[in-house]
Design a protein around this motif. Structure first.
Motif, PDB file in Angstrom:
ATOM      1  N   ASN A  41       0.854   4.110  10.159  1.00 47.73           N
ATOM      2  CA  ASN A  41       0.641   3.849   8.740  1.00 47.73           C
ATOM      3  C   ASN A  41       2.007   3.729   8.042  1.00 47.73           C
ATOM      4  O   ASN A  41       2.950   4.452   8.359  1.00 47.73           O
TER       5      ASN A  41
ATOM      6  N   LYS B 197       2.263  -5.234   7.582  1.00 46.02           N
ATOM      7  CA  LYS B 197       2.085  -3.954   6.908  1.00 46.02           C
ATOM      8  C   LYS B 197       3.303  -3.031   7.048  1.00 46.02           C
ATOM      9  O   LYS B 197       3.303  -1.935   6.487  1.00 46.02           O
TER      10      LYS B 197
ATOM     11  N   LYS C 127       0.803  -1.230   0.000  1.00 48.29           N
ATOM     12  CA  LYS C 127       0.000   0.000   0.000  1.00 48.29           C
ATOM     13  C   LYS C 127       0.836   1.280   0.000  1.00 48.29           C
ATOM     14  O   LYS C 127       0.285   2.367   0.236  1.00 48.29           O
TER      15      LYS C 127
ATOM     16  N   THR D 236       3.499   6.830   6.578  1.00 47.98           N
ATOM     17  CA  THR D 236       3.934   7.721   7.663  1.00 47.98           C
ATOM     18  C   THR D 236       5.271   7.252   8.235  1.00 47.98           C
ATOM     19  O   THR D 236       6.164   8.066   8.511  1.00 47.98           O
TER      20      THR D 236
END
Length: 363
Positions: free
Chosen positions: A335, A259, A139, A338
């Protein structure tokens, strides 16, 4: 009795003992190999002649990669019967290709094109036959899963980038060895937690070989450099560890790094990647020369220029990289985009700090 012990022994149930044995074995083999390399290099006059880019004034052997290679190959050969033989054989094949290319470059001269081709072949062996590749961007910039051939191509690019980025930081006593040893130690922890004992064994064997190398790399009387032989095989392994870690995390949704693996991998390799990006910008944008033209604009050269010793340069750069990794582990909940933005900001700031302190101290 010995045969029965071997038949009943399982590394997975004795992980700590297994890793200690692999580490000690790699260290001892490499440590015993380096004096022989030094003797042959001096007798046959296989020494590096200092030039305008050198930060050393004495002739020094550049065949340290031989000792690292021997330690790694012996350990992987001995432990192969207990672990993932396919992965170990492919890693050994890639290492062997790069070893002989690097050795030729250290002894004579090898064109950049031939080294580049060798790196592609070595990396392709692992990408294709183990299917260990970066399957997506997790992502980053809203890009997730990549098509197969795009994934293979991008993974190959990452291999080449890391191998050559690592080669570029090999310019100060102990720096390349210490950075690689710290990164490998972190990968041992990550692979053990992921139950990837084969990868953890290779990583801890690399730590053992590098510690033995550093003993001689820091020596005043028996100094030896890593050379292209060492920088290519170590860079290759760091690239393999990085891609394997990202691949495992991306395939396991229950992983704590599912992630965040790209950001953590970036943090582990922050210094060599930062130095490579910086040096390319200086050469292309400021000096308007080839990005592959050697110079003395690396970060470690700047440390030396500001008055830091070789030892202090290595200690500072390595310590900052460890701090960056520590911060990255504590930002895994954020995130991914970030995390990467923060990493670039605090990482760059931390590497600027020693120069600011030196300026303040000289006032």
């Amino acid at each position: 009795m010995f045969e029965t012990l071997l038949e009943n022994f399982t590394p997975e149930k004795n992980i700590t003992i297994w890793l200690i044995v692999a580490f000690v074995l790699a260290f001892l083999i490499a440590f015993q190999t380096f004096p022989t390399i030094l003797y042959v290099a001096k007798e046959k006059h296989l020494m590096d002649e200092p030039d305008s880019r050198s930060v050393h004034s004495d002739k020094t052997p550049t065949l340290g990669g031989i000792g690292i290679f021997v330690g790694l190959i012996v350990v992987m050969t001995l432990v192969g019967a207990f672990l993932n033989t396919k992965v170990l054989l492919l890693v050994m094949g890639g290492l062997t290709i790069l070893f002989f290319l690097g050795l030729k470059d250290d002894l004579t001269v090898l064109s950049a094109r031939k080294k580049f081709i060798g790196q592609i072949v070595a990396a392709s062996l692992l990408i294709v036959f183990t299917n260990t590749r970066i399957i997506g961007f997790s992502k980053i910039l809203d890009i997730d899963v990549l098509p197969y051939w795009v994934s293979v191509g991008f993974t190959l690019f990452v291999y080449i980038l890391i191998i050559n980025a690592y080669n570029l930081i090999d310019g100060v006593d102990g720096l390349a060895g210490t950075i690689a040893c710290c990164i490998s130690a972190i990968f041992v922890y990550l692979f053990v937690n992921s139950n990837e004992l084969s990868l953890a064994t290779i990583a801890i064997a690399l730590c053992g070989c590098l510690l033995a190398f550093l003993r001689f790399n820091f020596s005043k009387t028996n100094k030896i450099f890593m050379g292209d032989t060492g920088s290519m095989i170590v860079g290759f392994l760091l690239a393999f560890f990085t891609i394997s870690f990202i691949n495992m995390a991306q395939l396991d949704k229950s992983s704590a790094y599912f992630k965040a693996s790209p950001a953590l991998a970036f943090a582990l390799l922050f210094y060599p990647l930062l130095d490579t990006l910086r040096i390319f910008l200086i050469r292309v944008v400021i000096h308007k020369t080839s990005p592959f033209k050697a110079d003395k604009n690396h970060i470690h050269h700047k440390f030396i220029k500001y008055g830091y010793s070789h030892l202090m340069t290595t200690v500072l750069i390595s310590s900052i990289n460890v701090v960056i990794i520590g911060i990255a582990f504590n930002l895994l909940h954020l995130n991914l985009n970030t995390q990467i933005i923060f990493l670039m900001l605090y990482g760059s700031a931390l590497y600027t700090l020693p120069f600011l302190l030196k300026k303040i101290g000289n006032k």
